[in-house]
Structure formats: structure tokens, C-alpha cells
Design a protein around this motif. Structure first.
Motif, PDB file in Angstrom:
ATOM      1  N   VAL A 214       0.817  -1.231   0.000  1.00  0.00           N
ATOM      2  CA  VAL A 214       0.000   0.000   0.000  1.00  0.00           C
ATOM      3  C   VAL A 214       0.842   1.268   0.000  1.00  0.00           C
ATOM      4  N   LYS A 215       2.124   1.145  -0.325  1.00  0.00           N
ATOM      5  CA  LYS A 215       3.016   2.309  -0.280  1.00  0.00           C
ATOM      6  C   LYS A 215       2.546   3.435  -1.208  1.00  0.00           C
ATOM      7  N   ASN A 216       1.970   3.079  -2.334  1.00  0.00           N
ATOM      8  CA  ASN A 216       1.551   4.093  -3.308  1.00  0.00           C
ATOM      9  C   ASN A 216       0.178   4.666  -3.010  1.00  0.00           C
ATOM     10  N   ILE A 217      -0.465   4.154  -1.974  1.00  0.00           N
ATOM     11  CA  ILE A 217      -1.822   4.616  -1.645  1.00  0.00           C
ATOM     12  C   ILE A 217      -1.796   5.609  -0.512  1.00  0.00           C
ATOM     13  N   ILE A 218      -0.965   5.329   0.505  1.00  0.00           N
ATOM     14  CA  ILE A 218      -0.940   6.200   1.686  1.00  0.00           C
ATOM     15  C   ILE A 218       0.167   7.252   1.539  1.00  0.00           C
TER      16      ILE A 218
END
Length: 218
Positions: A214-218
Motif C-alpha cells: 500500500v506504499k503508493n496509496i498512503i
């Protein structure tokens, strides 16, 4: 059973039938569920079915409705000579990556299967060969294996394993949905749907989320 379904299952069992013709008696199918989601564990299942098994409706779990999968799950386990499930947590996925986590789940599933053998009149303590969906360079405890691309659509044993893995994981995610209701895990089972991504942006992460996913989401 209708003739069309009998023909479909016969075709789905061609790999197994060929192995049986070579005097191999115990074949384990292995498949996973949950390599792609943003949250939850990856689940790997292994199953040995009788040589004459022809469970109506067995197919790649993605081609079977959730309601039908639940029924097939019970039928498969009832008929299985042995089965095992390996569940690897989201924390472990983050620590060793999803590929290695899946391989770890496979190793666990094989060990669990060996501990669950129900019918020992065949005098076996492990399968003679393993059919696995796509994975290579795996630890099978010296059991020969055959890796089959899109195996859940080409092998009866792998398809049965895919149903066990999928139902097991879906049940886990439905249970977690009661603990973290804002994410809607019961609907998408942790996959990156628009609803799920919006919930992450609105509420942040919960312990079930795979931080490395989820690095690119948060």
C-alpha cells in the motif's frame, strides 16, 4: 451427472489420468489464494483425492460462485484422502515478500497434509507427486513436483486445491470484516477495489494491511 459435465471433468483430469497410467496412485494438487490483495494472509492448500474422484462442479475457483464454492469445499474435504492448509500472515508477507510467503505456505500445507491422512489402506505417508499452479523452486520435502501454468484450469487436483484455499481465505476475511467493518473486507476480501482504496485514504491502515502493498496509496 450430465454428459457435458462428465466430459469437462474427464478433460480436466487428463494430467492425473496420464500419471495414474504410469502407476502413480497418490497425486497432490496445490494452489494458493490471496497473492494480490492489499490486506490479509496468503493461503495455500494441498489435497489428495481418490483416483476415481469426479466431484461435479470442481473447477478453477475463480470460475465458481461463492455459494457454490462453499458447497464444493465441503464435498472436497469429505472425499479427500488427505489435505493441508498453510496460512501466512500479512506481517510475514511484508517481511519476506509475497513469493517467498507463498512458498512458505506451500511447505506448511504439505506438512499439514501428511498429518491429516484419513485413509491408510493405500499405505502412503506422502504423495508420490505434486501438481502445483505455476510455482517453481519450492521445498516439497523431496517429493517430485510438476509446475503447471494456469494449473487451476488444467488440473482437477489443482482446481480442488484452489477451492479449498479460496474458501479458507474468504472465511478469514469475513471474520476480520467484523473487527474492522469500515474497510468492507467481506465484499472485496482485501483486494484493491475503489471502495477499499477510498477506505484506506479515509481511515488509514489497520493491522491487516500489507504495508509493502500500500506504499503508493498512503
Amino acid at each position: 451427472m450430465k454428459e457435458k459435465e462428465f466430459e469437462r471433468l474427464t478433460k480436466l483430469k487428463e494430467i492425473e489420468t496420464d500419471l495414474y497410467s504410469k502407476r502413480i496412485k497418490t497425486i497432490a494438487g496445490i494452489d494458493e489464494a490471496g497473492r494480490g490483495p492489499l490486506a490479509g494472509p496468503v493461503v495455500v492448500a494441498s489435497v489428495i483425492l481418490p483416483q476415481n474422484s469426479m466431484i461435479e462442479g470442481v473447477n478453477d475457483s475463480k470460475k465458481v460462485s461463492e455459494k457454490r464454492r462453499e458447497k464444493l469445499y465441503e464435498m472436497i474435504l469429505d472425499e479427500a484422502l488427505a489435505y493441508g492448509v498453510g496460512i501466512v500472515s500479512q506481517e510475514e508477507i511484508d517481511r519476506i515478500n509475497i513469493l517467498n510467503a507463498t512458498k512458505l505456505g506451500l511447505t506448511t500445507a504439505i506438512k499439514e497434509m501428511e498429518n491429516s491422512i484419513k485413509v491408510n489402506s493405500m499405505n502412503f505417508d506422502k504423495p508420490e507427486i505434486i501438481l502445483v499452479d505455476a510455482l517453481t523452486k519450492i521445498d516439497t520435502d523431496h517429493i517430485p513436483y510438476k509446475s503447471i501454468i494456469k494449473g487451476d484450469a488444467k488440473s482437477y487436483s489443482i482446481a480442488a486445491a484452489s477451492i479449498i484455499a479460496k474458501v479458507t481465505r474468504d472465511r478469514i476475511m469475513r471474520q476480520w470484516a467484523e473487527v474492522y467493518p469500515v474497510y468492507g473486507f467481506e465484499k472485496h476480501k482485501g483486494y484493491g477495489t475503489a471502495y477499499h482504496i477510498q477506505a484506506i485514504k479515509e481511515y488509514g491502515l489497520c493491522p491487516l494491511h500489507r504495508r509493502s502493498f500500500v506504499k503508493n496509496i498512503i
